[in-house]
Design a protein around this motif. Structure first.
Motif, PDB file in Angstrom:
ATOM      1  N   SER A 151      -1.291  -1.979  43.176  1.00 32.24           N
ATOM      2  CA  SER A 151       0.540  -1.933  42.552  1.00 32.24           C
ATOM      3  C   SER A 151       1.017  -3.429  42.636  1.00 32.24           C
ATOM      4  CB  SER A 151       0.911  -0.763  43.776  1.00 32.24           C
ATOM      5  OG  SER A 151       0.912  -1.304  44.949  1.00 32.24           O
ATOM      6  N   GLY A 152       2.082  -3.299  41.691  1.00 30.64           N
ATOM      7  CA  GLY A 152       3.358  -4.536  41.994  1.00 30.64           C
ATOM      8  C   GLY A 152       3.463  -4.708  40.684  1.00 30.64           C
ATOM      9  N   ILE A 153       2.417  -4.151  39.800  1.00 30.42           N
ATOM     10  CA  ILE A 153       3.351  -4.965  38.182  1.00 30.42           C
ATOM     11  C   ILE A 153       4.401  -4.039  37.810  1.00 30.42           C
ATOM     12  CG2 ILE A 153       1.909  -5.350  35.631  1.00 30.42           C
ATOM     13  CD1 ILE A 153      -0.794  -5.227  37.120  1.00 30.42           C
ATOM     14  N   PRO A 154       5.246  -5.517  36.924  1.00 27.36           N
ATOM     15  CA  PRO A 154       6.254  -4.712  37.424  1.00 27.36           C
ATOM     16  C   PRO A 154       6.071  -4.325  35.033  1.00 27.36           C
ATOM     17  CG  PRO A 154       6.307  -6.374  36.654  1.00 27.36           C
ATOM     18  CD  PRO A 154       4.996  -6.199  37.557  1.00 27.36           C
ATOM     19  N   SER A 155       6.911  -2.954  36.098  1.00 27.67           N
ATOM     20  CA  SER A 155       7.050  -2.184  33.908  1.00 27.67           C
ATOM     21  C   SER A 155       8.215  -2.437  33.334  1.00 27.67           C
ATOM     22  CB  SER A 155       5.863  -1.126  33.727  1.00 27.67           C
ATOM     23  OG  SER A 155       5.987  -0.335  32.929  1.00 27.67           O
ATOM     24  N   PRO A 156       8.686  -3.012  32.086  1.00 29.47           N
ATOM     25  CA  PRO A 156       8.211  -3.661  31.456  1.00 29.47           C
ATOM     26  C   PRO A 156       7.324  -4.800  32.097  1.00 29.47           C
ATOM     27  CG  PRO A 156      10.049  -3.649  30.560  1.00 29.47           C
ATOM     28  CD  PRO A 156      10.705  -2.931  31.786  1.00 29.47           C
ATOM     29  N   ASP A 157       6.461  -4.865  31.581  1.00 33.03           N
ATOM     30  CA  ASP A 157       6.009  -6.630  31.393  1.00 33.03           C
ATOM     31  C   ASP A 157       5.740  -7.671  30.627  1.00 33.03           C
ATOM     32  OD1 ASP A 157       2.562  -7.402  32.956  1.00 33.03           O
ATOM     33  OD2 ASP A 157       4.082  -8.659  32.943  1.00 33.03           O
ATOM     34  N   LEU A 158       6.384  -8.853  30.509  1.00 29.13           N
ATOM     35  CA  LEU A 158       6.405  -9.150  29.118  1.00 29.13           C
ATOM     36  C   LEU A 158       4.964  -9.913  29.061  1.00 29.13           C
ATOM     37  CD1 LEU A 158       7.688 -11.166  27.440  1.00 29.13           C
ATOM     38  CD2 LEU A 158       7.829 -12.859  28.733  1.00 29.13           C
ATOM     39  N   ALA A 159       4.065  -9.519  27.872  1.00 28.26           N
ATOM     40  CA  ALA A 159       2.422 -10.415  27.982  1.00 28.26           C
ATOM     41  C   ALA A 159       2.382 -11.831  27.824  1.00 28.26           C
ATOM     42  CB  ALA A 159       2.328  -9.563  26.201  1.00 28.26           C
ATOM     43  N   GLY A 160       1.313 -11.574  28.424  1.00 27.07           N
ATOM     44  CA  GLY A 160       0.556 -13.165  29.242  1.00 27.07           C
ATOM     45  C   GLY A 160       1.326 -14.055  30.201  1.00 27.07           C
ATOM     46  N   SER A 161       2.479 -13.016  30.730  1.00 24.21           N
ATOM     47  CA  SER A 161       3.086 -13.969  32.043  1.00 24.21           C
ATOM     48  C   SER A 161       2.023 -13.313  33.508  1.00 24.21           C
ATOM     49  CB  SER A 161       3.927 -12.620  32.312  1.00 24.21           C
ATOM     50  OG  SER A 161       4.026 -11.367  32.660  1.00 24.21           O
ATOM     51  N   VAL A 162       1.977 -13.775  34.056  1.00 29.10           N
ATOM     52  CA  VAL A 162       0.765 -13.535  35.067  1.00 29.10           C
ATOM     53  C   VAL A 162       1.619 -12.771  36.243  1.00 29.10           C
ATOM     54  CG1 VAL A 162       0.378 -14.755  37.324  1.00 29.10           C
ATOM     55  CG2 VAL A 162      -0.065 -15.735  35.202  1.00 29.10           C
ATOM     56  N   GLN A 163       1.072 -12.020  36.693  1.00 37.10           N
ATOM     57  CA  GLN A 163       1.812 -11.084  37.991  1.00 37.10           C
ATOM     58  C   GLN A 163       1.040 -10.991  39.371  1.00 37.10           C
ATOM     59  OE1 GLN A 163       4.943 -10.422  37.431  1.00 37.10           O
ATOM     60  NE2 GLN A 163       5.381 -10.144  34.703  1.00 37.10           N
TER      61      GLN A 163
ATOM     62  N   THR B 265      -3.816  -9.172  47.541  1.00 40.52           N
ATOM     63  CA  THR B 265      -3.341  -9.061  46.841  1.00 40.52           C
ATOM     64  C   THR B 265      -3.756 -10.251  45.879  1.00 40.52           C
ATOM     65  OG1 THR B 265      -0.963  -8.252  47.585  1.00 40.52           O
ATOM     66  CG2 THR B 265      -0.374  -9.852  45.571  1.00 40.52           C
ATOM     67  N   PHE B 266      -3.371  -9.736  44.523  1.00 39.23           N
ATOM     68  CA  PHE B 266      -3.820 -10.611  42.911  1.00 39.23           C
ATOM     69  C   PHE B 266      -3.674 -11.155  42.230  1.00 39.23           C
ATOM     70  CE2 PHE B 266      -8.510  -9.702  45.074  1.00 39.23           C
ATOM     71  CZ  PHE B 266      -8.417  -8.780  45.851  1.00 39.23           C
ATOM     72  N   SER B 267      -3.457 -11.950  41.380  1.00 35.57           N
ATOM     73  CA  SER B 267      -3.167 -12.129  40.148  1.00 35.57           C
ATOM     74  C   SER B 267      -3.138 -11.608  38.957  1.00 35.57           C
ATOM     75  CB  SER B 267      -2.541 -13.844  40.091  1.00 35.57           C
ATOM     76  OG  SER B 267      -1.697 -14.228  41.319  1.00 35.57           O
ATOM     77  N   VAL B 268      -2.928 -10.860  38.054  1.00 36.27           N
ATOM     78  CA  VAL B 268      -2.934  -9.959  36.835  1.00 36.27           C
ATOM     79  C   VAL B 268      -2.442 -11.152  35.554  1.00 36.27           C
ATOM     80  CG1 VAL B 268      -3.570  -7.969  35.589  1.00 36.27           C
ATOM     81  CG2 VAL B 268      -4.541  -8.978  37.965  1.00 36.27           C
ATOM     82  N   SER B 269      -2.919 -10.341  34.965  1.00 33.34           N
ATOM     83  CA  SER B 269      -2.321 -11.573  33.131  1.00 33.34           C
ATOM     84  C   SER B 269      -2.300 -10.204  31.995  1.00 33.34           C
ATOM     85  CB  SER B 269      -2.348 -12.486  32.925  1.00 33.34           C
ATOM     86  OG  SER B 269      -1.541 -12.692  31.528  1.00 33.34           O
ATOM     87  N   LEU B 270      -1.542  -9.568  32.157  1.00 39.48           N
ATOM     88  CA  LEU B 270      -1.870  -8.094  30.662  1.00 39.48           C
ATOM     89  C   LEU B 270      -0.981  -8.545  29.276  1.00 39.48           C
ATOM     90  CD1 LEU B 270      -0.589  -5.622  32.548  1.00 39.48           C
ATOM     91  CD2 LEU B 270      -3.478  -5.897  32.112  1.00 39.48           C
ATOM     92  N   LYS B 271      -1.575  -9.295  28.623  1.00 34.29           N
ATOM     93  CA  LYS B 271      -2.018  -9.614  27.000  1.00 34.29           C
ATOM     94  C   LYS B 271      -1.459  -8.635  25.558  1.00 34.29           C
ATOM     95  CE  LYS B 271      -3.697 -14.241  28.832  1.00 34.29           C
ATOM     96  NZ  LYS B 271      -4.898 -15.159  28.294  1.00 34.29           N
ATOM     97  N   THR B 272      -1.933  -7.917  25.878  1.00 33.64           N
ATOM     98  CA  THR B 272      -2.200  -7.154  24.487  1.00 33.64           C
ATOM     99  C   THR B 272      -0.688  -5.914  24.763  1.00 33.64           C
ATOM    100  OG1 THR B 272      -4.606  -6.825  24.568  1.00 33.64           O
ATOM    101  CG2 THR B 272      -2.691  -5.271  23.559  1.00 33.64           C
ATOM    102  N   ALA B 273      -0.163  -5.736  23.797  1.00 35.31           N
ATOM    103  CA  ALA B 273       1.653  -4.908  23.944  1.00 35.31           C
ATOM    104  C   ALA B 273       1.088  -3.264  23.617  1.00 35.31           C
ATOM    105  CB  ALA B 273       2.403  -4.991  23.004  1.00 35.31           C
ATOM    106  N   GLY B 274       2.049  -2.961  24.547  1.00 35.96           N
ATOM    107  CA  GLY B 274       1.394  -1.376  24.670  1.00 35.96           C
ATOM    108  C   GLY B 274       1.517  -0.945  26.390  1.00 35.96           C
ATOM    109  N   THR B 275       1.242   0.368  26.424  1.00 38.31           N
ATOM    110  CA  THR B 275       1.241   0.648  27.425  1.00 38.31           C
ATOM    111  C   THR B 275      -0.304   0.891  28.100  1.00 38.31           C
ATOM    112  OG1 THR B 275       2.685   2.688  27.486  1.00 38.31           O
ATOM    113  CG2 THR B 275       1.315   3.181  29.615  1.00 38.31           C
ATOM    114  N   GLN B 276      -0.264  -0.130  28.974  1.00 40.92           N
ATOM    115  CA  GLN B 276      -1.477  -0.387  30.298  1.00 40.92           C
ATOM    116  C   GLN B 276      -2.189  -0.436  31.382  1.00 40.92           C
ATOM    117  OE1 GLN B 276      -3.689  -1.412  28.126  1.00 40.92           O
ATOM    118  NE2 GLN B 276      -2.336  -2.591  26.075  1.00 40.92           N
ATOM    119  N   SER B 277      -3.263   0.013  31.557  1.00 42.13           N
ATOM    120  CA  SER B 277      -3.857   0.165  33.655  1.00 42.13           C
ATOM    121  C   SER B 277      -4.566  -0.671  33.662  1.00 42.13           C
ATOM    122  CB  SER B 277      -3.800   1.671  33.233  1.00 42.13           C
ATOM    123  OG  SER B 277      -5.392   1.519  32.550  1.00 42.13           O
TER     124      SER B 277
END
Length: 826
Positions: free
Chosen positions: A474-486, A534-546
């Motif tokens: 848990s913890g990654i906001p939605s919506p999330d900005l591609a490339g941001s570190v969460q 707690t860890f750091s994650v960066s999602l980079k591809t637009a769309g609905t991810q997991s």
């Protein structure tokens, strides 16, 4: 010669003799300590035992087989029990005991005593012992008290070892020599019982022996040997053809022991006053009682509970503890009709909450009314069972009772669990659960301690069962900005109960539906994590991810945060503005809001403070948790509702750990944010701190984010960027010009890691700090000895540098700081 069956039920003893009184005193002591604020310092050792240890055979010196402190395992979640780990021992592992984070077990196959860490593995892994002790032959259950573990042996000796595996220990693998030994008058020394500084054993000469548990009185020489403080008189009917004396039971100043007359199988229960003699003198019994019955397999240890002594043969006997004096002979309050397989003894009984339980070679568990009322009649009084529970093999082990469950092991190689009160009127119950202990054929009496059931196996070693774990992500906001570190939090939980699995030590691996995601490396949970990291994650591809975390040893232990809407990072989105870190919330001083009560949201203002304008749509910052009264989590979001559990969490934490987490979060109406603490009780409280480090606005004049391949710009362990940090002295390190961060960058995202701190404190990373001046904000808080990380967004200082400073109680303290850059704004 004892049979394996008699050895199974004959083992054990320790600290729990007057446990009810001890628990009452402990509750008063705990209350006083809580008020004084000294709990963690004052009762660390006592709290371990009180929290549900099983330090002697059947839990304690009274052999009641009942763990009143167990509250993790219950009839509702037993379906999730599975093998947590197996400890490698010789064959015929006997009944284990558990104390101070270590499980001790003896092997009758190789004559060794083994010590295993209770968290040595997960997911069914195999553990190697912390240390082993070589004994003079096959052994039964050990007993542990005050840092010493005691075990008897067929060579006629009692052995005492340093339970920590330090004194007298060495080599690799580590082996230990005894602190001292004591020689009895016969072979087959029973499992010990320890109470009030004295260790008691029964011996093959049919006598009871009492020794100073500290190894001082009556002890000397090198290697040290001990003489008895006193002995219990040998049964007049005993002769060398007998099968010796059982493990003793101790309660309320009296020691009880069952002795074997001879091969005819007749036995006698004897009661001795503790301290009845000294200097090796011989005591006569306060009273005796005949437990005549055909017991060719030997004696079984008595059980004491609620003023009654229980002992089993083919018949279960109940005697009043003060039934006679001056050596008188007692008659039973009641007996149970022949139990099970006539001609073979039953197990040592267990007693809890008005019911006494005993198992039999006929494969059944029997439950009787301990008061001798229900199902009882006649003169002399005999009782029929309230209910029986069937296994698929001979049930030679002693039962263990905890939190509404009775556990029993069978020679079919399985551990069984029955619900207490599962039937009435002599009905037959089916088990709630059963589990196989490896490929064993016969297994020992179980021990139930701190949410784990331990059993010794004939050919599988020591087997530990616990609730199967689950993971939440848990913890990654939605919506999330591609490339941001969460920040993403992984929490291990126990089965159906949903409680945080503070004992989880698994290694997790991250995957994502986003093929371009930047994910953390595999991570192994530590004791300090207490089941949450707690860890750091960066999602980079637009769309609905997991994002998914999976235990590398057990694939079924996994968790996923799904439905994360990732928005493209293009020119039409918000741009970033860095600000000097500033505190907008500190509930300790009622800045922004007051003390947080569980399940009640509070709002605090962000815009208009520390350079965040009214037009800001989101902010970056650091949330810190202080003084929580219970394990839980805090959610920071644009809008929350009191009493409604948030669907996401911002920071998860155990009790008593100051923690921080870097976040990016959209602002709510009026430039405010809501925060809410969620825990098990509305009476719980926590203090929350929020430091803002930047904001996003819907314009084109701010900075744009650019992701980079994560790169290390600071590692003080190897003097990369700076050397070791001394408390209250700032150090500067270069960021621009490294790992793709250009000279024009105004801020960076990254991950700060703390290693090797000599004292509790915090580190602040900011554009500009001054040595000796306490920073107004913190980036990462930590206790001593915990390697900890936090994802952050921070403005750059002059020359593309950052300052970092460690703040603790003394300038002599040191820490190593690591900073990995993951992106920049320009």
């Amino acid at each position: 010669m004892k049979s394996l069956g008699s050895a199974l039920v004959r083992s054990h003893v320790s600290l729990r003799g007057s446990r009810r009184a001890a628990v009452r005193l402990l509750s008063l002591s705990l209350a006083a300590l809580l008020l004084s604020g000294l709990l963690l310092v004052t009762v660390t050792r006592v709290a371990v035992a009180a929290s549900g240890d099983w330090p002697q055979f059947q839990g304690g010196p009274a052999h009641d087989g009942y763990n009143a402190q167990e509250d993790t395992l219950s009839p509702l979640n037993l379906v999730n029990l599975g093998v947590a780990w197996t400890g490698a021992t010789g064959r015929y592992a006997r009944s284990p005991v558990v104390a101070d984070g270590v499980a001790f077990v003896g092997s009758r196959g190789d004559g060794n005593l083994y010590a295993f860490a209770v968290d040595c593995a997960s997911g069914g892994g195999t553990c190697t012992p912390l240390w082993t002790g070589v004994i003079g032959g096959a052994i039964d259950s050990p007993a542990m008290a005050n840092g010493v573990v005691y075990v008897g042996s067929p060579d006629g000796k009692l052995y005492a070892y340093d339970a920590t595996g330090v004194t007298g220990c060495g080599g690799s693998p580590k082996t230990c020599s005894p602190l001292w030994t004591a020689t009895t008058g016969g072979t087959n020394v029973s499992s010990p019982a320890i109470a009030d500084g004295v260790v008691y054993v029964g011996s093959g000469d049919g006598q009871l022996y009492a020794y100073d548990a500290t190894g001082v009185t009556g002890c000397g020489g090198s290697p040290k040997t001990c003489s008895p403080l006193w002995k219990g008189a040998k049964n007049l009917n005993w002769h060398p053809g007998g099968n010796d004396a059982s493990a003793p039971a101790v309660a309320d100043g009296v020691v009880y022991i069952d002795t074997d007359y001879s091969y005819s199988g007749h036995t006698e229960l004897e009661a001795f006053a503790v301290g009845c003699s000294n200097g090796g003198g011989t005591c006569t019994p306060l009273w005796t009682a005949s437990t005549a019955g055909d017991e060719p397999e030997g004696t079984t240890p008595p059980t004491v509970a609620d003023g009654v002594v229980y002992v089993s043969s083919e018949t279960l006997y109940a005697f009043a503890v003060g039934c006679a004096s001056g050596g008188g002979t007692c008659t039973p309050l009641w007996t149970a009709a022949p139990v099970g397989d006539v001609g073979h003894p039953s197990s040592s009984p267990a007693a809890a909450n008005g019911v006494v339980y005993v198992a039999s070679w006929d494969g059944k568990l029997y439950a009787f009314d301990a008061t001798g009322v229900t199902g009882c009649s006649g003169s002399p009084k005999t009782c029929s069972p309230l209910w029986t529970g069937a296994t698929s093999g001979q049930a030679r082990s002693s039962p263990a009772v905890a939190n509404g469950v009775v556990y029993i092991a069978s020679w079919d190689g399985k551990l069984y669990a029955f619900a207490v009160g599962c039937s009435s009127g002599g009905g037959t119950c089916s088990p709630l659960w059963s589990g196989r202990a490896g490929n064993a054929t016969a297994i020992s009496s179980p021990a139930v301690a701190n949410g784990v059931v331990y059993v010794g196996s004939d050919n599988s070693g020591l087997v530990a069962f616990d609730l199967h774990k689950t993971l939440t992500v848990s913890g990654i906001p939605s919506p999330d900005l591609a490339g941001s570190v969460q920040s993403v939090t992984v929490t291990a939980k126990d089965g159906v109960s949903g409680n945080v699995a503070v004992d989880y030590r698994g290694t997790i691996h991250f995957t994502s539906s986003d093929p371009k995601a930047v994910l953390p490396a595999d991570y192994t949970f530590t004791t300090a994590d207490a089941g949450v990291h707690t860890f750091s994650v960066s999602l980079k591809t637009a769309g609905t991810q997991s994002v998914t975390a999976t235990d590398t040893a057990t694939a079924s232990i996994k968790g996923t945060q799904s439905g994360i809407v990732v928005q493209a990072n293009d020119a039409t989105g918000a741009t970033f503005y860095a600000v000097t870190p500033g505190r907008v919330l500190d509930s300790r001083i009622s800045l922004g809001a007051g003390l947080f009560h569980s399940r009640t949201k509070q709002s605090f203002q962000v815009t208009g403070l520390h350079g965040v304008p009214a037009g800001a749509v989101a902010v970056t910052g650091n949330v810190t948790i202080v003084g929580q009264t219970r394990t839980g989590y805090v959610t920071v979001a644009p809008s929350l509702t009191s009493g409604v559990q948030p669907p996401t969490s911002t920071i998860n934490f155990p009790k008593g750990d100051t923690r921080a987490n870097g976040i990016t979060v959209p602002l709510g109406a009026g430039g405010k944010l809501d925060a809410m603490y969620w825990s098990a009780s509305t009476a719980d409280t926590v203090n929350v701190i929020f430091d803002v480090t930047g904001y996003f606005a819907n314009d084109a004049t701010g900075a744009t984010f650019y992701a980079v391949t994560p790169g290390r710009v600071l590692d003080s362990r190897i003097s990369l960027g700076a050397g070791t940090f001394h408390s209250r002295t700032k150090r500067s390190f270069q960021v621009t010009g490294l790992h793709g961060v250009p000279a024009g960058a105004v801020a960076v995202t990254g991950n700060v890691t703390i290693v090797g701190q000599t004292r509790t404190g915090y580190v602040t990373i900011a554009p500009s700090l001054t040595s000796g001046v306490q920073p107004p904000t913190s980036t990462i808080n930590f206790p001593k000895g915990d390697t900890r990380a936090n994802g952050i967004t921070v403005p750059l200082g002059a020359g593309g540098k950052l300052d970092a400073m460690y703040w603790s109680a003394s300038t002599a303290d040191t820490v190593n700081v690591i900073f990995d850059v993951t992106g920049y704004f320009s």
